[in-house]
Design an enzyme around this catalytic site. Sequence first.
Site, mmCIF file in Angstrom:
data_model
loop_
_atom_site.group_PDB
_atom_site.id
_atom_site.type_symbol
_atom_site.label_atom_id
_atom_site.label_comp_id
_atom_site.label_asym_id
_atom_site.label_seq_id
_atom_site.Cartn_x
_atom_site.Cartn_y
_atom_site.Cartn_z
ATOM 1 N N SER A 67 0.832 -1.199 0.000
ATOM 2 C CA SER A 67 0.000 0.000 0.000
ATOM 3 C C SER A 67 0.873 1.258 0.000
ATOM 4 O O SER A 67 1.700 1.429 -0.895
ATOM 5 C CB SER A 67 -0.959 -0.032 1.198
ATOM 6 O OG SER A 67 -1.918 0.987 1.120
ATOM 7 N N ALA A 68 0.711 2.136 1.004
ATOM 8 C CA ALA A 68 1.570 3.328 1.082
ATOM 9 C C ALA A 68 3.035 2.935 1.190
ATOM 10 O O ALA A 68 3.923 3.633 0.699
ATOM 11 C CB ALA A 68 1.164 4.197 2.269
ATOM 12 N N ASP A 76 -9.904 -3.910 -5.552
ATOM 13 C CA ASP A 76 -9.284 -2.952 -4.633
ATOM 14 C C ASP A 76 -9.864 -1.569 -4.912
ATOM 15 O O ASP A 76 -9.653 -1.002 -5.993
ATOM 16 C CB ASP A 76 -7.764 -2.949 -4.834
ATOM 17 C CG ASP A 76 -7.035 -2.130 -3.774
ATOM 18 O OD1 ASP A 76 -7.658 -1.221 -3.188
ATOM 19 O OD2 ASP A 76 -5.840 -2.389 -3.545
ATOM 20 N N HIS A 97 -8.282 -4.544 -1.144
ATOM 21 C CA HIS A 97 -7.017 -3.933 -0.731
ATOM 22 C C HIS A 97 -6.368 -4.703 0.410
ATOM 23 O O HIS A 97 -5.139 -4.763 0.497
ATOM 24 C CB HIS A 97 -7.280 -2.486 -0.308
ATOM 25 C CG HIS A 97 -6.028 -1.684 -0.107
ATOM 26 N ND1 HIS A 97 -5.179 -1.340 -1.135
ATOM 27 C CD2 HIS A 97 -5.462 -1.153 1.024
ATOM 28 C CE1 HIS A 97 -4.157 -0.630 -0.665
ATOM 29 N NE2 HIS A 97 -4.311 -0.509 0.635
#
Length: 418
Positions: A224-225, A326, A358
């Site tokens: 993710s981030a 997602d 996600h």
Amino acid sequence: MKVELAAQTSQTSTPLPPSPEAASASPPAEDAPLLPDAGVRRRAACGRFAQRSGSFRREVGRAAAETFLLTRLTLILLRYLGIGYRWIRQFLALCCYTLLLMPGFIQVVYYYFFSSQVHRSVVYGDQPRNRLDLYMPTSTTGLKPVVAFVTGGAWIIGYKGWGALLGRRLAERGIIVACIDYRNFPQGTIGDMVEDASQGIAFVCKNITSYGGDPSRIYLVGQSAGAHIAACALLNQAIRESGEGDTSSWSVSQLKAYFGISGGYNLLNLVDHFHRRGLYRSIFLSIMEGEVSLQKFSPQMMIMESSARSAVSLLPRIILFHGTSDYSIPPAESQAFADALQQQGARADLFLYEGKTHTDLFLQDPLRGGRDKMLEEIARVIHSEDPDAAAQHLVVVPVARRLVPEFMLKLAGRVSPF
């Protein structure tokens, strides 16, 4: 805008010598009676118990300090976000999601704090939260492949402990995992996060041998981030090396591959998407150091610049994973990044998982037990350079047991705010 919080330092005082009364009340250890044949063992056991108790107290103290810090940062963050219906709805959904997965979380937390295979909070730098956790395989024979992992958290709630489940699963496959912590907003902005991740990678490259890791088999993973931050750190280092040959901290050649899980790689396309989902434009631009910096911190845009053409040839193999359902970060992000890399001559592969959200790839699937296609693919790539080790782990590693009932996983997927 960049918010910096000063790190607090603690002062230690020199302990006073014991009083004569205290000294007389406590006989020396040599005067303690010993049972025949068992006294030495009992004393050693007591010593180990005291050592474990002291270590546990330190862990609890550290956890309390981090909780206080995160609470203070949360209050600061709320001043940016404001409290509206959308955030209240997201918070309630997060509470329901967490409760449904709690049976698995409890087992993972127990493993994180009490397993002898986990080395917590290894210091890798001088900045706040410059810590990493190491997940060690049970086998200590030979040098092990290594994963440097950067966890996600919307650039706001990232924490090294989020990688406990991934660390456990890969450690079971004979892989050392280093989960790198980094400053979150508002403690730092994107530049600080990338700098911290790069420093954590450098620590792993330089010091992993002392933990039994193979410095010639290091792999970078982000989720993710964290996938975005890790990709920025990788590209920044490649650009430095292609221009000035700067390998003073670490070298891209030390990494065998980069795995990006559910990442976002073009921030220019994500500003409006995140705004609609509650990460408002004002706070997102604050995290990313203003609108002018969006291109600077977009890996997809970075590799398209003429100044970065020679840097692309230095990149290791890049493998991207994304679920087709997602909604937090659209799968088109990974598709576009893979296409851009291939157009520039980089080695890039994309794995799309039908119907996965996600959090499915990172949380629900590992909690489900049984075969985990994404983890198996990561382990296959890592062990492909050592066929003997690959065959050994396919035989020895047991099938992961289920940690959460299926109906609770399905409900969690329905109420997930991610």
